[in-house]
Design a protein around this motif. Structure first.
Motif, PDB file in Angstrom:
ATOM      1  N   LEU A  66     -53.829 -47.954 -62.388  1.00 22.69           N
ATOM      2  CA  LEU A  66     -55.248 -48.306 -62.342  1.00 22.69           C
ATOM      3  C   LEU A  66     -56.115 -47.059 -62.508  1.00 22.69           C
ATOM      4  N   ALA A  67     -55.726 -45.977 -61.824  1.00 24.02           N
ATOM      5  CA  ALA A  67     -56.465 -44.715 -61.960  1.00 24.02           C
ATOM      6  C   ALA A  67     -56.355 -44.191 -63.385  1.00 24.02           C
ATOM      7  N   LEU A  68     -55.180 -44.336 -63.989  1.00 19.81           N
ATOM      8  CA  LEU A  68     -54.981 -43.892 -65.366  1.00 19.81           C
ATOM      9  C   LEU A  68     -55.844 -44.698 -66.327  1.00 19.81           C
ATOM     10  N   VAL A  69     -55.962 -45.997 -66.084  1.00 21.42           N
ATOM     11  CA  VAL A  69     -56.799 -46.851 -66.934  1.00 21.42           C
ATOM     12  C   VAL A  69     -58.256 -46.400 -66.880  1.00 21.42           C
ATOM     13  N   ILE A  70     -58.734 -46.057 -65.685  1.00 13.34           N
ATOM     14  CA  ILE A  70     -60.119 -45.599 -65.549  1.00 13.34           C
ATOM     15  C   ILE A  70     -60.342 -44.336 -66.375  1.00 13.34           C
ATOM     16  N   VAL A  71     -59.385 -43.414 -66.320  1.00 13.66           N
ATOM     17  CA  VAL A  71     -59.489 -42.178 -67.115  1.00 13.66           C
ATOM     18  C   VAL A  71     -59.491 -42.498 -68.603  1.00 13.66           C
ATOM     19  N   LEU A  72     -58.593 -43.389 -69.029  1.00  5.93           N
ATOM     20  CA  LEU A  72     -58.514 -43.753 -70.447  1.00  5.93           C
ATOM     21  C   LEU A  72     -59.779 -44.458 -70.921  1.00  5.93           C
ATOM     22  N   VAL A  73     -60.373 -45.280 -70.049  1.00  2.00           N
ATOM     23  CA  VAL A  73     -61.619 -45.960 -70.410  1.00  2.00           C
ATOM     24  C   VAL A  73     -62.732 -44.941 -70.640  1.00  2.00           C
ATOM     25  N   ILE A  74     -62.830 -43.956 -69.751  1.00  2.00           N
ATOM     26  CA  ILE A  74     -63.861 -42.922 -69.908  1.00  2.00           C
ATOM     27  C   ILE A  74     -63.652 -42.142 -71.203  1.00  2.00           C
ATOM     28  N   LEU A  75     -62.406 -41.748 -71.463  1.00  2.00           N
ATOM     29  CA  LEU A  75     -62.111 -41.008 -72.692  1.00  2.00           C
ATOM     30  C   LEU A  75     -62.402 -41.853 -73.928  1.00  2.00           C
ATOM     31  N   THR A  76     -62.091 -43.160 -73.852  1.00  2.00           N
ATOM     32  CA  THR A  76     -62.330 -44.046 -74.997  1.00  2.00           C
ATOM     33  C   THR A  76     -63.822 -44.220 -75.257  1.00  2.00           C
ATOM     34  N   ILE A  77     -64.611 -44.299 -74.189  1.00  2.00           N
ATOM     35  CA  ILE A  77     -66.071 -44.392 -74.366  1.00  2.00           C
ATOM     36  C   ILE A  77     -66.593 -43.146 -75.072  1.00  2.00           C
ATOM     37  N   LEU A  78     -66.132 -41.975 -74.617  1.00  2.00           N
ATOM     38  CA  LEU A  78     -66.576 -40.726 -75.240  1.00  2.00           C
ATOM     39  C   LEU A  78     -66.155 -40.657 -76.702  1.00  2.00           C
ATOM     40  N   ALA A  79     -64.910 -41.081 -76.983  1.00  2.00           N
ATOM     41  CA  ALA A  79     -64.426 -41.035 -78.370  1.00  2.00           C
ATOM     42  C   ALA A  79     -65.134 -42.055 -79.250  1.00  2.00           C
ATOM     43  N   THR A  80     -65.402 -43.252 -78.693  1.00  2.00           N
ATOM     44  CA  THR A  80     -66.073 -44.295 -79.466  1.00  2.00           C
ATOM     45  C   THR A  80     -67.505 -43.895 -79.818  1.00  2.00           C
ATOM     46  N   GLU A  81     -68.177 -43.269 -78.863  1.00  2.00           N
ATOM     47  CA  GLU A  81     -69.561 -42.842 -79.089  1.00  2.00           C
ATOM     48  C   GLU A  81     -69.650 -41.496 -79.811  1.00  2.00           C
ATOM     49  N   GLY A  82     -68.523 -40.776 -79.878  1.00  2.00           N
ATOM     50  CA  GLY A  82     -68.532 -39.459 -80.510  1.00  2.00           C
ATOM     51  C   GLY A  82     -68.748 -39.552 -82.014  1.00  2.00           C
ATOM     52  N   GLN A  83     -69.550 -38.640 -82.531  1.00  2.00           N
ATOM     53  CA  GLN A  83     -69.842 -38.629 -83.959  1.00  2.00           C
ATOM     54  C   GLN A  83     -70.255 -37.234 -84.416  1.00  2.00           C
ATOM     55  N   ARG A  84     -70.020 -36.976 -85.673  1.00  2.00           N
ATOM     56  CA  ARG A  84     -70.484 -35.732 -86.302  1.00  2.00           C
ATOM     57  C   ARG A  84     -71.728 -36.079 -87.122  1.00  2.00           C
ATOM     58  N   ARG A  85     -72.828 -35.444 -86.810  1.00  2.00           N
ATOM     59  CA  ARG A  85     -74.084 -35.719 -87.502  1.00  2.00           C
ATOM     60  C   ARG A  85     -74.294 -34.699 -88.619  1.00  2.00           C
TER      61      ARG A  85
END
Length: 426
Positions: free
Chosen positions: A218-237
């Motif tokens: 469960l703790a690992l899932v929370i970490v992966l969710v945070i990383l996935t949010i950052l990666a999903t929103e990450g972009q090169r402008r």
């Protein structure tokens, strides 16, 4: 809470939310309707035995519809496959490419072709699954075409009904209907998994050794969710300057890290597990090839070959898909037509090459991140000692889907609220 209050105060948004929830409730009710004439208990025991990792994983993505032998047991897999193939064919087939450029009228024709292809895939996949189930469960008698054909038609009709429900959400509800149905399927498994884990801890003969690994996961899932949010929103402008009327206007061209989204995982998982699926259906005896596939190309195996091939395929399909849908030449041409340029690069071919280089580098990190999220839950089950894939509240692909759907919903709600505020000022 402020966002919920704003949604409630907006009549249009409130109706869309209620309509979306209504369709999702109807979907979950339909999942409970089993295909008649089949030993449901035998099917459920077969899928929950832990010996059929590929189909058990697929059952989780359908919200348990497969183990219930539901009329929706194929889920949206045929439609997703058909949509991806049609999207790729628009680049290869000139007629489809021209239809794509015709706006809504062309898109309606492409959607019609997609539905036809979905029916074909649903018929073929339903036959394969029914053949596999019938050959492994003695109580399920599917020995001749007269037994199989009615079931194939019912399951195919269920898939098309599910596609229609998704389209209703897209047209009249909130968000992308297909994505929301997949989201609901994944989330619907979570209460059952929690109940099974807590029930085993509370029982006298239960496996209490699962609790600590489950909490760690469960703790690992929370970490992966945070990383996935950052990666999903990450972009090169990419900075773009436009010159109009003697004045220069600065803008930017965003290129996302996860340009391909979930599609590389879908392709990679389908390809890497295909030999195992065929093997489970055919079940050859004393075959070295079959032994190699079982030991190395099975999600339940601990073979480094599986993880290496799975990772390589995800990265490959990230490049493959983006190279088809992200047309740098057309983007460079559009920038040039509008009087724009990227500082330090000549308009036209040099701009296209620069965009290709940026996309190439982002694809590498995006593909590796997708592979990381997809593999980590599998690796965790192998080294936890007690947990199986059925004990995980969500898979790696499920995390990416959940994050993507939630972020898309938030964007759509905010856009709707901004549009409503703008209309009030008119």
């Amino acid at each position: 809470m402020n966002l919920l209050a704003q949604i409630w105060q907006s009549e249009t948004l409130r109706k869309k939310v209620f309509y979306t929830i209504l369709i999702l409730v109807v979907y979950r009710i339909l999942v409970q309707i089993s295909v008649p004439g089949v030993d449901i208990d035998g099917v459920r025991e077969f899928f929950t035995s832990g010996e059929n990792s590929v189909f058990s994983m697929y059952s989780m993505l359908t919200g348990g519809a497969m183990e219930k032998f539901s009329i929706l047991m194929m889920g949206l897999a045929p439609y997703i496959n058909a949509s991806i193939i049609m999207q790729l064919m628009t680049v290869v087939v000139p007629k489809l490419e021209s239809l794509q450029k015709e706006g809504d009228a062309g898109q309606k024709k492409i959607n019609f072709y997609t539905r036809i292809l979905t029916v074909i895939f649903a018929i073929g996949q339903s036959y394969g699954v029914l053949y596999y189930i019938g050959s492994n469960i003695p109580s399920v008698n599917l020995g001749n075409i007269y037994d199989v054909l009615p079931l194939m038609l019912v399951i195919t009709a269920g898939t098309m009904l599910l596609v229609w429900l998704g389209e209703q959400i897209t047209e009249k509800g909130l968000g992308n209907g297909i994505s929301l149905i997949i989201f609901a399927s994944i989330v619907s498994n979570i209460p059952t998994i929690f109940s099974n884990i807590l029930g085993s801890v509370g029982s006298i003969t239960g496996d209490t050794g699962k609790l600590i690994p489950f909490v760690v996961f469960l703790a690992l899932v929370i970490v992966l969710v945070i990383l996935t949010i950052l990666a999903t929103e990450g972009q090169r402008r990419i900075p773009v300057n436009y010159g109009t009327g003697g004045q220069s206007m600065a803008s930017n061209l965003p290129i996302r890290v996860l340009q391909a989204g979930m599609i590389p995982i879908i392709f990679a998982l389908s390809l890497v597990t295909f030999p195992s699926v065929i093997l489970q259906m055919v079940q050859p005896e004393n075959s070295p090839v079959a032994d190699f596939i079982t030991q190395n190309l099975n999600p339940a195996s601990s073979s480094p070959y599986f993880f290496a091939i799975y990772t390589a395929l995800i990265v490959f399909f990230s490049y493959f898909y983006v190279s088809i849908v992200f047309k740098t030449e057309e983007i460079a041409e559009n920038i040039q037509k509008r009087g724009g340029f990227i500082p330090g690069y000549r308009p036209g071919r040099e701009t296209a090459e620069h965009l290709s280089d940026v996309s190439f580098r982002l694809n590498l990190w995006g593909g590796l991140f997708l592979a990381f999220v997809a593999i980590i839950p599998m690796v965790f089950t192998l080294f936890s000692g007690t947990l199986t894939s059925q004990d995980l509240i969500v898979s790696g692909s499920g995390i990416i889907i959940i994050v993507g759907v939630v972020l898309d919903l938030i964007r759509r709600i905010n856009d709707q609220l901004v549009t409503q505020d703008y209309d009030k000022l008119k």
